[in-house]
Motif scaffolding. Structure first.
Motif, PDB file in Angstrom:
ATOM      1  N   SER A  89      56.069  32.824  24.247  1.00  0.00           N
ATOM      2  CA  SER A  89      55.629  32.605  25.614  1.00  0.00           C
ATOM      3  C   SER A  89      55.427  31.125  25.884  1.00  0.00           C
ATOM      4  O   SER A  89      55.820  30.602  26.924  1.00  0.00           O
ATOM      5  N   TYR A  90      54.835  30.436  24.897  1.00  0.00           N
ATOM      6  CA  TYR A  90      54.619  28.993  25.055  1.00  0.00           C
ATOM      7  C   TYR A  90      55.956  28.267  25.161  1.00  0.00           C
ATOM      8  O   TYR A  90      56.167  27.424  26.022  1.00  0.00           O
ATOM      9  N   LYS A  91      56.885  28.601  24.271  1.00  0.00           N
ATOM     10  CA  LYS A  91      58.177  27.929  24.257  1.00  0.00           C
ATOM     11  C   LYS A  91      58.940  28.162  25.556  1.00  0.00           C
ATOM     12  O   LYS A  91      59.691  27.306  26.012  1.00  0.00           O
ATOM     13  N   ALA A  92      58.738  29.342  26.141  1.00  0.00           N
ATOM     14  CA  ALA A  92      59.474  29.670  27.360  1.00  0.00           C
ATOM     15  C   ALA A  92      58.937  28.926  28.571  1.00  0.00           C
ATOM     16  O   ALA A  92      59.595  28.840  29.597  1.00  0.00           O
ATOM     17  N   THR A  93      57.735  28.376  28.468  1.00  0.00           N
ATOM     18  CA  THR A  93      57.165  27.653  29.600  1.00  0.00           C
ATOM     19  C   THR A  93      56.929  26.183  29.299  1.00  0.00           C
ATOM     20  O   THR A  93      56.570  25.422  30.181  1.00  0.00           O
ATOM     21  N   ALA A  94      57.153  25.780  28.060  1.00  0.00           N
ATOM     22  CA  ALA A  94      56.815  24.426  27.656  1.00  0.00           C
ATOM     23  C   ALA A  94      57.618  23.326  28.335  1.00  0.00           C
ATOM     24  O   ALA A  94      57.059  22.300  28.673  1.00  0.00           O
ATOM     25  N   PRO A  95      58.936  23.467  28.536  1.00  0.00           N
ATOM     26  CA  PRO A  95      59.697  22.336  29.069  1.00  0.00           C
ATOM     27  C   PRO A  95      59.141  21.815  30.384  1.00  0.00           C
ATOM     28  O   PRO A  95      59.130  22.516  31.378  1.00  0.00           O
ATOM     29  N   GLY A  96      58.633  20.617  30.374  1.00  0.00           N
ATOM     30  CA  GLY A  96      58.118  20.006  31.585  1.00  0.00           C
ATOM     31  C   GLY A  96      56.831  20.619  32.068  1.00  0.00           C
ATOM     32  O   GLY A  96      56.275  20.204  33.081  1.00  0.00           O
TER      33      GLY A  96
ATOM     34  N   LEU B 235      61.748  50.043  25.995  1.00  0.00           N
ATOM     35  CA  LEU B 235      61.445  48.687  26.445  1.00  0.00           C
ATOM     36  C   LEU B 235      60.137  48.743  27.220  1.00  0.00           C
ATOM     37  O   LEU B 235      60.035  49.459  28.215  1.00  0.00           O
ATOM     38  N   ILE B 236      59.137  48.032  26.750  1.00  0.00           N
ATOM     39  CA  ILE B 236      57.851  47.937  27.450  1.00  0.00           C
ATOM     40  C   ILE B 236      57.816  46.583  28.142  1.00  0.00           C
ATOM     41  O   ILE B 236      58.055  45.550  27.515  1.00  0.00           O
ATOM     42  N   GLU B 237      57.533  46.600  29.436  1.00  0.00           N
ATOM     43  CA  GLU B 237      57.470  45.355  30.203  1.00  0.00           C
ATOM     44  C   GLU B 237      56.051  45.115  30.698  1.00  0.00           C
ATOM     45  O   GLU B 237      55.455  45.969  31.350  1.00  0.00           O
ATOM     46  N   TYR B 238      55.518  43.936  30.398  1.00  0.00           N
ATOM     47  CA  TYR B 238      54.215  43.497  30.894  1.00  0.00           C
ATOM     48  C   TYR B 238      54.492  42.495  32.004  1.00  0.00           C
ATOM     49  O   TYR B 238      55.027  41.407  31.748  1.00  0.00           O
ATOM     50  N   ALA B 239      54.140  42.842  33.248  1.00  0.00           N
ATOM     51  CA  ALA B 239      54.563  42.000  34.364  1.00  0.00           C
ATOM     52  C   ALA B 239      53.547  41.984  35.489  1.00  0.00           C
ATOM     53  O   ALA B 239      52.672  42.849  35.599  1.00  0.00           O
ATOM     54  N   ASP B 240      53.700  40.969  36.340  1.00  0.00           N
ATOM     55  CA  ASP B 240      52.824  40.716  37.484  1.00  0.00           C
ATOM     56  C   ASP B 240      53.721  40.638  38.728  1.00  0.00           C
ATOM     57  O   ASP B 240      54.769  39.990  38.705  1.00  0.00           O
ATOM     58  N   PHE B 241      53.305  41.272  39.816  1.00  0.00           N
ATOM     59  CA  PHE B 241      54.134  41.274  41.019  1.00  0.00           C
ATOM     60  C   PHE B 241      54.168  39.911  41.719  1.00  0.00           C
ATOM     61  O   PHE B 241      55.030  39.686  42.566  1.00  0.00           O
TER      62      PHE B 241
ATOM     63  N   SER C 131      51.912  35.048  29.173  1.00  0.00           N
ATOM     64  CA  SER C 131      52.624  34.763  30.407  1.00  0.00           C
ATOM     65  C   SER C 131      53.505  35.949  30.756  1.00  0.00           C
ATOM     66  O   SER C 131      53.604  36.910  29.988  1.00  0.00           O
ATOM     67  N   THR C 132      54.118  35.894  31.914  1.00  0.00           N
ATOM     68  CA  THR C 132      54.914  37.027  32.385  1.00  0.00           C
ATOM     69  C   THR C 132      56.315  36.576  32.753  1.00  0.00           C
ATOM     70  O   THR C 132      56.513  35.435  33.177  1.00  0.00           O
ATOM     71  N   PRO C 133      57.311  37.484  32.581  1.00  0.00           N
ATOM     72  CA  PRO C 133      57.181  38.798  31.935  1.00  0.00           C
ATOM     73  C   PRO C 133      57.229  38.671  30.417  1.00  0.00           C
ATOM     74  O   PRO C 133      57.819  37.741  29.876  1.00  0.00           O
ATOM     75  N   SER C 134      56.605  39.619  29.743  1.00  0.00           N
ATOM     76  CA  SER C 134      56.704  39.748  28.295  1.00  0.00           C
ATOM     77  C   SER C 134      57.194  41.154  27.988  1.00  0.00           C
ATOM     78  O   SER C 134      56.844  42.101  28.698  1.00  0.00           O
ATOM     79  N   PHE C 135      57.989  41.286  26.947  1.00  0.00           N
ATOM     80  CA  PHE C 135      58.618  42.565  26.641  1.00  0.00           C
ATOM     81  C   PHE C 135      58.464  42.924  25.169  1.00  0.00           C
ATOM     82  O   PHE C 135      58.366  42.051  24.307  1.00  0.00           O
TER      83      PHE C 135
ATOM     84  N   ILE D 173      60.775  45.568  22.689  1.00  0.00           N
ATOM     85  CA  ILE D 173      61.889  46.512  22.592  1.00  0.00           C
ATOM     86  C   ILE D 173      61.847  47.101  21.192  1.00  0.00           C
ATOM     87  O   ILE D 173      62.209  46.447  20.212  1.00  0.00           O
ATOM     88  N   ASN D 174      61.336  48.323  21.096  1.00  0.00           N
ATOM     89  CA  ASN D 174      61.118  48.974  19.802  1.00  0.00           C
ATOM     90  C   ASN D 174      60.405  48.045  18.824  1.00  0.00           C
ATOM     91  O   ASN D 174      60.760  47.952  17.649  1.00  0.00           O
ATOM     92  N   GLY D 175      59.396  47.346  19.337  1.00  0.00           N
ATOM     93  CA  GLY D 175      58.588  46.486  18.481  1.00  0.00           C
ATOM     94  C   GLY D 175      59.085  45.067  18.351  1.00  0.00           C
ATOM     95  O   GLY D 175      58.486  44.274  17.628  1.00  0.00           O
ATOM     96  N   ARG D 176      60.157  44.707  19.057  1.00  0.00           N
ATOM     97  CA  ARG D 176      60.666  43.332  19.020  1.00  0.00           C
ATOM     98  C   ARG D 176      60.131  42.587  20.237  1.00  0.00           C
ATOM     99  O   ARG D 176      60.461  42.934  21.376  1.00  0.00           O
ATOM    100  N   PRO D 177      59.314  41.539  20.067  1.00  0.00           N
ATOM    101  CA  PRO D 177      58.801  40.780  21.210  1.00  0.00           C
ATOM    102  C   PRO D 177      59.881  39.897  21.828  1.00  0.00           C
ATOM    103  O   PRO D 177      60.628  39.225  21.113  1.00  0.00           O
ATOM    104  N   ILE D 178      59.953  39.905  23.150  1.00  0.00           N
ATOM    105  CA  ILE D 178      60.832  39.007  23.894  1.00  0.00           C
ATOM    106  C   ILE D 178      60.012  38.445  25.051  1.00  0.00           C
ATOM    107  O   ILE D 178      59.384  39.202  25.792  1.00  0.00           O
ATOM    108  N   ALA D 179      60.007  37.135  25.193  1.00  0.00           N
ATOM    109  CA  ALA D 179      59.229  36.495  26.247  1.00  0.00           C
ATOM    110  C   ALA D 179      60.161  35.901  27.293  1.00  0.00           C
ATOM    111  O   ALA D 179      61.127  35.219  26.963  1.00  0.00           O
ATOM    112  N   GLY D 180      59.876  36.178  28.556  1.00  0.00           N
ATOM    113  CA  GLY D 180      60.599  35.545  29.648  1.00  0.00           C
ATOM    114  C   GLY D 180      61.730  36.379  30.208  1.00  0.00           C
ATOM    115  O   GLY D 180      62.195  37.337  29.599  1.00  0.00           O
ATOM    116  N   ALA D 181      62.184  35.989  31.410  1.00  0.00           N
ATOM    117  CA  ALA D 181      63.302  36.667  32.067  1.00  0.00           C
ATOM    118  C   ALA D 181      64.595  36.154  31.439  1.00  0.00           C
ATOM    119  O   ALA D 181      65.341  35.377  32.034  1.00  0.00           O
ATOM    120  N   GLN D 182      64.841  36.592  30.231  1.00  0.00           N
ATOM    121  CA  GLN D 182      65.995  36.134  29.470  1.00  0.00           C
ATOM    122  C   GLN D 182      67.299  36.648  30.095  1.00  0.00           C
ATOM    123  O   GLN D 182      67.295  37.601  30.879  1.00  0.00           O
TER     124      GLN D 182
END
Length: 264
Positions: free
Chosen positions: A32-39, A88-94, A214-218, A220-229
Motif C-alpha cells: 500500500s505504501y509503495k503504491a502511493t509513495a511516488p511524489g 477476490l475480497i475487495e476493501y474499498a471506499d466509495f 489505503s484503498t482499494p486493497s485486495f 485473491i485466495n490469500g494473495r495481497p494486492i494493493a491498488g487499482a492494478q
C-alpha cells in the motif's frame, strides 16, 4: 491509491488474526505504501507501481488470509458462486477514485471472464476511510443490498463524476433511487440503523486487521494486492489461484453444492 486523511480507526494495528496474519499484513501495508509513495500523491489518475505475480502459484499467498473469505450464499454484497475456487475480497471506499477506476474499467471484465464461468467469487468489504461521507456511502451500499440492489448502487456510486457530488444522506438516497431500490423509506431507516453500522464496522475492522492502509486493497485466495492494478495483474493472480485450487487436495474449491450469489 488514497490513504486515510483523518480517521480514528486508522491507528489500529494488524493484530486481529494471529502471528501469521501480522506477517502478511506487513506485506500488504508495504504494498500500500509503495503504491502511493511516488511524489506522495493521491491523484486519481495513477495506480502506483504494477504488482508482479510470480509464476509460482504459491509465492506471496498466505493461507490464513484466504480463510477471510466468507463464502456465504446469502451475502448480499458478493457476486459469484459461494463454492467458486477463487475468491477476490475487495476493501474499498466509495470516495476513492482508484476504487472507481477498478469498478469501471477492470471489475466488469473480471466478472465476464471469471465470475460468469464459476471460477471467481467477488466479496465486497466496506472500508470507509475518508470520514462521514464515506461512512454514509458504505451504509447506503449495505442498505441497498438488503433489497438486492447492492451492485446497482455500487455502479451508481462509482459512475464517472459521482464522488464529486459527495455522499451526503440526501445524495445517498438519490443514488439508491437511481439503483432501483424500491422501498426508499426502508432504505433510509436501514441507512441509519444499528445493523448497517455493525456490518460496516465489521468490514472495516477486518481491513485494518490485515494491514490495509489505503484503498482499494485486495486478497485473491490469500494473495495481497494493493491498488487499482492493471487487469493483467488480477488475471495472473486469479489464474494462478485457480490452478492451485485444482491441485490442492481437500481445498475449498467445491465442484458441487450451492451456486451462491449470481454475478451482477
Amino acid at each position: 491509491m488514497p490513504t486515510p486523511k483523518n480517521t480514528k480507526t486508522s491507528s489500529r494495528k494488524p493484530l486481529l488474526y494471529g502471528a501469521v496474519i501480522v506477517v502478511a499484513a506487513g506485506l500488504l501495508g508495504f504494498a500500500s505504501y509503495k503504491a502511493t509513495a511516488p511524489g506522495g500523491s493521491s491523484a486519481d489518475t495513477a495506480t502506483g507501481p504494477v504488482a508482479e505475480v510470480s509464476a509460482d502459484s504459491q509465492q506471496g499467498v498466505h493461507p490464513e488470509l484466504a480463510k477471510l473469505a466468507r463464502r456465504d450464499a446469502d451475502d448480499k454484497l458478493a457476486a459469484g458462486r459461494a463454492d467458486a475456487p477463487v475468491v477476490l475480497i475487495e476493501y474499498a471506499d466509495f470516495k476513492c477514485g482508484y476504487c472507481g477506476k477498478f469498478a469501471r474499467d477492470t471489475e466488469p471484465e473480471l466478472i465476464k471472464e471469471y465470475v460468469e464461468d464459476g471460477t471467481l467469487r467477488i466479496e465486497w468489504r466496506n472500508f470507509p476511510i475518508f470520514g462521514e461521507e464515506s461512512e454514509n456511502a458504505a451504509r447506503g451500499a449495505w442498505a441497498a443490498g438488503q433489497q438486492d440492489r447492492f451492485w446497482e448502487f455500487h455502479a451508481a456510486a462509482y459512475a464517472e463524476g459521482a464522488k464529486e457530488k459527495g455522499f451526503g444522506k440526501d445524495r445517498v438516497k438519490a443514488l439508491a433511487e437511481e439503483a432501483g431500490v424500491k422501498d426508499l423509506a426502508r432504505f433510509v431507516k436501514d441507512l441509519d440503523g444499528e445493523a448497517a453500522r455493525a456490518a460496516v464496522a465489521r468490514d472495516q475492522e477486518q481491513g485494518y486487521g490485515i494491514g490495509a492502509t489505503s484503498t482499494p486493497s485486495f486478497l485473491i485466495n490469500g494473495r495481497p494486492i494493493a491498488g487499482a492494478q492493471p487487469k493483467e495483474t488480477f488475471t495472473q493472480a486469479i489464474e494462478a489461484a485457480a490452478e492451485q485450487a485444482k491441485t490442492t487436495a481437500g481445498g475449498s474449491s467445491g465442484t458441487a453444492g450451492t451456486t451462491g450469489d449470481s454475478a451482477k
